[in-house]
Design an enzyme around this catalytic site. Structure first.
Site, PDB file in Angstrom:
ATOM      1  N   SER A 222      20.671  28.091 -26.676  1.00  0.00           N
ATOM      2  CA  SER A 222      21.023  28.631 -25.367  1.00  0.00           C
ATOM      3  C   SER A 222      21.491  27.496 -24.436  1.00  0.00           C
ATOM      4  O   SER A 222      22.292  26.666 -24.849  1.00  0.00           O
ATOM      5  CB  SER A 222      19.800  29.373 -24.811  1.00  0.00           C
ATOM      6  OG  SER A 222      20.170  30.232 -23.782  1.00  0.00           O
TER       7      SER A 222
ATOM      8  N   ASP B 279      24.033  38.661 -30.157  1.00  0.00           N
ATOM      9  CA  ASP B 279      23.486  37.960 -29.002  1.00  0.00           C
ATOM     10  C   ASP B 279      24.440  38.057 -27.815  1.00  0.00           C
ATOM     11  O   ASP B 279      25.592  37.643 -27.917  1.00  0.00           O
ATOM     12  CB  ASP B 279      23.285  36.482 -29.388  1.00  0.00           C
ATOM     13  CG  ASP B 279      22.872  35.629 -28.209  1.00  0.00           C
ATOM     14  OD1 ASP B 279      22.338  36.192 -27.236  1.00  0.00           O
ATOM     15  OD2 ASP B 279      23.101  34.402 -28.268  1.00  0.00           O
TER      16      ASP B 279
ATOM     17  N   HIS C 103      19.720  35.956 -30.354  1.00  0.00           N
ATOM     18  CA  HIS C 103      19.801  34.674 -29.652  1.00  0.00           C
ATOM     19  C   HIS C 103      19.134  33.542 -30.451  1.00  0.00           C
ATOM     20  O   HIS C 103      17.945  33.581 -30.700  1.00  0.00           O
ATOM     21  CB  HIS C 103      19.134  34.842 -28.288  1.00  0.00           C
ATOM     22  CG  HIS C 103      19.578  33.863 -27.250  1.00  0.00           C
ATOM     23  ND1 HIS C 103      20.874  33.432 -27.120  1.00  0.00           N
ATOM     24  CD2 HIS C 103      18.890  33.244 -26.263  1.00  0.00           C
ATOM     25  CE1 HIS C 103      20.960  32.593 -26.104  1.00  0.00           C
ATOM     26  NE2 HIS C 103      19.772  32.450 -25.566  1.00  0.00           N
TER      27      HIS C 103
END
Ligand SMILES: *[C@@H]1O[C@H](CO)[C@@H](O)[C@H](O)[C@H]1NC(C)=O
Ligand SMILES: *[C@@H]1O[C@H](CO)[C@@H](O)[C@H](O)[C@H]1NC(C)=O
Ligand SMILES: *[C@@H]1O[C@H](CO)[C@@H](O)[C@H](O)[C@H]1NC(C)=O
Ligand SMILES: *[C@@H]1O[C@H](CO)[C@@H](O)[C@H](O)[C@H]1NC(C)=O
Ligand SMILES: *[C@@H]1O[C@H](CO)[C@@H](O)[C@H](O)[C@H]1NC(C)=O
Ligand SMILES: *[C@@H]1O[C@H](CO)[C@@H](O)[C@H](O)[C@H]1NC(C)=O
Length: 463
Positions: free
Chosen positions: A150, A403, A428
């Protein structure tokens, strides 16, 4: 019976104590880019040397993101599982202004202290820490591989790009480096949230969610109904006015985003405790054409699954909005108001949300009001290159197509050594999570790819 119970206890202890680390602190300057402010503070980092070859083994370095670092250490199983075969040292570095790496203690997030919270300062902290781990050697001894998921994945890629002499290569998982003005449509994120729900939960699920917004608004206008919601949805606070209703709807929007993000094939407590395939689980309640009280009851079940899967919560704390969950990311809003300006919008037809345009003028006014800052929507592109990464090298960008953040991910190989790997059925940064028997084959392939590239980068370093 007793034997089974003992085995069960033994197993759970084993799982819990799997990732052992020492907690250390490292002194960094408050301001890396000027010499007049001479203050310093400590950032936290976690270390495990159990499998490290002290002579020449690599350093696996997690570039911490917006949250307390232990959370990422506990969920980045990929580093723990691969360190032994590489004889690697494991380091998780905490991002300044998160967890306990606070330059001004509990005043750090106040407007007159938050100013040293930038990704450039954080990367400079990591650079100093890596140099320290190399013993300050002019010719570094240990290859350093950066990892991150991320925003942490953006940082691992940026770390390699900005400090290639310190970082040998980077695994950037689910890193939305294109989620900036002019590079990605503002509706892409919510489109993927929605497609993940329709793929895993069916179209009736998304249809019911799409019509729930106005249905809840209408329903809650009646005081008796508002009290029904308070009681039946177990809301911590009653719905006294339209403001409260909006807070509840914002919470729910954020809930659907989180469910899509952590739609892992196994139960996980990463952001909130959830069952395996949580999207599928909540959509079971939203199957069929629902309206009126039936729809309200079904949404209540969804809320309950999201907020109380572990049966520890007494009520739904909807006023927490997007701050709900394990990740203590309160500093992120400031970053989003300065250099990490990610345009987001909903349309209501390509997604299951109420239409909301992206209005930079309004966004900037809100940032000004809250923090007294003016966002620089082009900063990340100018500082880090945006979608022009041809001069970069030794990075793997991985994206799970389920995601929402894949909307801002890198999809084309930009350089023979800046490569992309897609995980069709991944959420994710699933590739960084601990491996699990339920993993799809695509994520196993991605992990093997990462290992191959890490091996290649280490060979290059040693040449
Ligand atoms: C902040 O920290 C100081 C000193 O550690 C303490 O005295 C104070 O109570 C804290 N304030 C809050 C709001 O936590
Ligand atoms: C919805 O219900 C139908 C009929 O009972 C079933 O075939 C389908 O699998 C269900 N879908 C989901 C996502 O639960
Ligand atoms: C509110 O809803 C209740 C129960 O559904 C109903 O009896 C009542 O008449 C409604 N009140 C108003 C003002 O519409
Ligand atoms: C709910 O749907 C049924 C048919 O499925 C319809 O008869 C009823 O009027 C609807 N109720 C409301 C409140 O829209
Ligand atoms: C954006 O927000 C500003 C300030 O609230 C407002 O004046 C303007 O009309 C908005 N623009 C659009 C296109 O909605
Ligand atoms: C990829 O990056 C390397 C290292 O910077 C560079 O030597 C090479 O020319 C780049 N390749 C392309 C196709 O730009």
């Amino acid at each position: 019976m007793w034997r089974e119970l003992t085995l069960l206890i033994f197993l759970s202890v084993l799982v819990k104590s799997e990732y052992k680390f020492e907690t250390k602190y490292f002194k960094v300057p408050l301001d890396h880019f000027g010499y007049q402010n001479k203050d310093s503070f400590q950032i936290k980092y976690l270390v495990n040397d159990d499998h490290w070859d002290h002579d020449s083994g690599p350093i696996f370095f997690y570039t911490g993101n917006e949250g307390q670092i232990e959370l990422f250490a506990q969920h980045t199983g990929f580093m723990w599982e691969t360190a032994p075969e590489f004889n690697a040292k494991i380091v998780f570095a905490e991002h300044r202004y998160y967890g306990t790496s606070m330059p001004f203690g509990n005043k750090s997030l106040d407007n007159d202290h938050i100013g040293y919270l930038t990704s450039e300062q954080a990367l400079a902290d990591y650079a100093d820490l890596v140099d320290y781990l190399q013993g300050g050697a002019v010719i570094p001894k240990y290859p350093v591989i950066a990892f991150g998921g991320s925003y942490g994945g953006m940082l691992s890629a940026y770390f390699r790009m900005k400090y290639p002499h310190l970082v040998t290569g980077a695994i950037a998982a689910s890193a939305p480096v294109h989620m900036f003005q002019g590079m990605t449509n503002c509706d892409s994120y919510y489109k993927i949230v929605t497609s993940s729900f329709s793929i895993d939960g069916g179209n009736q699920c998304t249809d019911n969610i799409r019509k729930s917004w106005s249905a809840i608004r209408e329903f809650a206008k009646n005081e008796t109904n508002a009290e029904w919601l308070h009681k039946n949805w177990k809301l911590c606070d009653p719905l006294k006015n339209t403001n409260n209703v909006q807070e509840l709807l914002d919470f729910m929007q954020s809930m659907y985003e989180t469910l899509a993000m952590v739609n892992y094939p196994f139960p996980s407590e990463f952001l909130v405790p959830l069952p395996a395939y949580p999207v599928r689980v909540v959509c079971q309640y939203l199957n069929g054409t629902l309206n009126g009280t039936k729809l309200m009851e079904a949404i209540g079940e969804v809320l309950n699954t999201f907020t109380n899967y572990d049966k520890k919560n007494k009520c739904v704390d909807y006023k927490k909005g997007s701050d709900y969950g394990n990740l203590d990311a309160s500093g992120w809003d400031y970053q989003a108001c300065t250099e990490m300006v990610m345009p987001m919008c909903t349309t209501g037809d390509h997604d299951m949300f109420e239409p909301r345009t992206w209005n930079l003028t309004q966004y900037a006014a809100d940032c000004q009001k809250r923090y007294g800052v003016v966002p620089r929507p082009d900063a990340a592109r100018i500082i880090y290159g945006g979608d022009r990464l041809r001069a970069a090298s030794n990075i793997v960008f991985s994206n799970g197509l389920k995601d929402p953040w894949a909307g801002g991910g890198v999809f084309n190989t930009v350089n023979e050594s800046v490569e992309v790997i897609l995980i069709i059925d991944g959420a994710h940064h699933l590739d960084l999570m601990p491996s699990n028997p339920a993993d799809p084959s695509t994520v196993r392939i991605a992990r093997d790819f990462h290992k191959q590239r890490i091996r290649r980068w280490i060979r290059q370093f040693r040449k």
